[in-house]
Design an enzyme around this catalytic site. Structure first.
Site, mmCIF file in Angstrom:
data_model
loop_
_atom_site.group_PDB
_atom_site.id
_atom_site.type_symbol
_atom_site.label_atom_id
_atom_site.label_comp_id
_atom_site.label_asym_id
_atom_site.label_seq_id
_atom_site.Cartn_x
_atom_site.Cartn_y
_atom_site.Cartn_z
ATOM 1 N N GLY A 156 -9.715 -3.017 -10.523
ATOM 2 C CA GLY A 156 -8.522 -3.681 -11.022
ATOM 3 C C GLY A 156 -8.003 -4.789 -10.131
ATOM 4 N N ILE A 157 -6.679 -4.833 -9.983
ATOM 5 C CA ILE A 157 -6.023 -5.881 -9.204
ATOM 6 C C ILE A 157 -6.517 -5.881 -7.765
ATOM 7 C CG2 ILE A 157 -3.810 -6.662 -8.275
ATOM 8 C CD1 ILE A 157 -2.485 -5.608 -10.817
ATOM 9 N N GLY A 158 -6.636 -4.709 -7.159
ATOM 10 C CA GLY A 158 -7.058 -4.624 -5.766
ATOM 11 C C GLY A 158 -8.437 -5.197 -5.534
ATOM 12 N N SER A 171 5.890 -4.427 -9.368
ATOM 13 C CA SER A 171 5.726 -4.473 -10.827
ATOM 14 C C SER A 171 6.971 -5.070 -11.446
ATOM 15 C CB SER A 171 5.505 -3.064 -11.374
ATOM 16 O OG SER A 171 5.649 -3.040 -12.780
ATOM 17 N N THR A 198 -10.920 -0.869 -4.901
ATOM 18 C CA THR A 198 -12.207 -0.612 -5.571
ATOM 19 C C THR A 198 -12.210 -0.969 -7.051
ATOM 20 O OG1 THR A 198 -11.606 1.691 -6.033
ATOM 21 C CG2 THR A 198 -12.778 1.244 -3.962
ATOM 22 N N TYR A 228 8.263 5.826 -11.941
ATOM 23 C CA TYR A 228 7.409 4.723 -11.493
ATOM 24 C C TYR A 228 8.250 3.497 -11.136
ATOM 25 C CZ TYR A 228 4.258 0.706 -12.032
ATOM 26 O OH TYR A 228 3.568 -0.463 -11.845
ATOM 27 N N THR A 237 -5.404 -2.144 0.115
ATOM 28 C CA THR A 237 -5.492 -0.750 -0.306
ATOM 29 C C THR A 237 -5.785 -0.688 -1.803
ATOM 30 O OG1 THR A 237 -3.103 -0.563 -0.720
ATOM 31 C CG2 THR A 237 -3.898 -0.022 1.491
ATOM 32 N N GLY A 238 -6.473 0.385 -2.200
ATOM 33 C CA GLY A 238 -6.839 0.522 -3.607
ATOM 34 C C GLY A 238 -7.699 -0.640 -4.067
#
Length: 263
Positions: free
Chosen positions: A18-20, A140, A16, A153, A13-14
């Site tokens: 950075g980390i993903g 995190s 597109t 967060y 997921t996510g």
């Protein structure tokens, strides 16, 4: 090293940016069949093209909002079963505690926690039935070292650890594992704006802003620099691999080379 990911199906997921994006790239290059999610067809197409250019042959994207329960049937149509689920999608911000509204709390909980809960609920039973699977939560370091300006967060990231540990216990004695990775500050698309938001001089050069951030906000960091997304992706790829069979219910803290394991 062959991570033995050929013919394994992975959902990131996510995926597109950075980390993903780097996790998806690494898994695809290692031979997995990877599906990434996003809400923008343009960004998805760009990410797929980027990964293919790196040698990832089996990569596709699906436009879906995984933060909404209504998006789950659409995702299940695209991937009925997955071997590897990487719950990477997340949101973060710096905000004074007294200014965090109920809506803020609920929004962060929905994006950072419930998206992973829904996907795990959908795919975990199938992993148990087939006798193999990996679920990895991208949490995190804030889950353990709570930043006073990001309490909402941090709370969602701590919740991810509880979910992952509980699922690992449900997978006891099987070949399904559930683990959490806790990156420190990582270079990504949105990190520049975030660093400027906590800087005493937002117009300063990026290098100066980054140095000030670690001096004032992450003085305990061993690295004293941003982690590169590929460094996180390498750790995740190992956890996704059959080679990590003995790692379950673990909390891997990707900061300063320190790995804390809870077995």
């Amino acid at each position: 090293m062959d991570l033995q990911l050929n013919k394994k199906t992975a959902l990131v997921t996510g995926g597109t940016a950075g980390i993903g994006l780097e996790i998806a790239r690494t898994l695809a290059v290692e031979g997995a069949e990877v599906l990434i999610t996003g809400r923008s067809r343009t960004k998805l197409d760009q990410a797929v093209e980027d990964i293919r250019a790196s040698g990832g042959k089996h990569i596709r994207g699906v436009v879906v909002d995984v933060t909404a329960a209504e998006g789950l049937p659409q995702l299940r149509d695209a991937a009925r079963d997955v071997d590897i689920l990487v719950n990477n999608l997340g949101a973060y911000e710096s905000k004074a505690f007294a200014e965090i509204s109920d809506d803020d709390w609920l929004s962060f909980f929905n994006v950072n926690v419930m998206s992973g809960v829904r996907l795990a609920r959908a795919y975990f039973p199938g992993m148990l039935e087939r006798g193999w699977g990996r679920i990895i939560f991208i949490s995190s370091e804030s889950a353990l070292t709570i930043p006073p300006d990001m309490i909402h967060y941090a709370t969602t990231k701590t919740a991810q650890l509880s979910i992952a540990r509980g699922l690992a216990q449900l997978a006891r004695g099987t070949r399904v594992t559930v683990n959490s990775v806790l990156p420190g500050p990582t270079r990504s698309e949105g990190i520049v704006d975030f660093l400027r938001s906590v800087s005493s001089n937002p117009s300063a050069p990026p290098e100066a802003i980054e140095a000030e951030f670690f001096k004032n906000h992450r003085s305990a960091s061993l690295l004293q620099r941003m982690i590169e997304p590929q460094e996180i992706a390498s750790m995740v790829a190992y956890l996704a691999s059959p080679l990590s069979a003995a790692t379950n219910g673990a909390v891997l803290r990707a900061e300063g080379g320190l790995v804390n394991t809870i077995s």
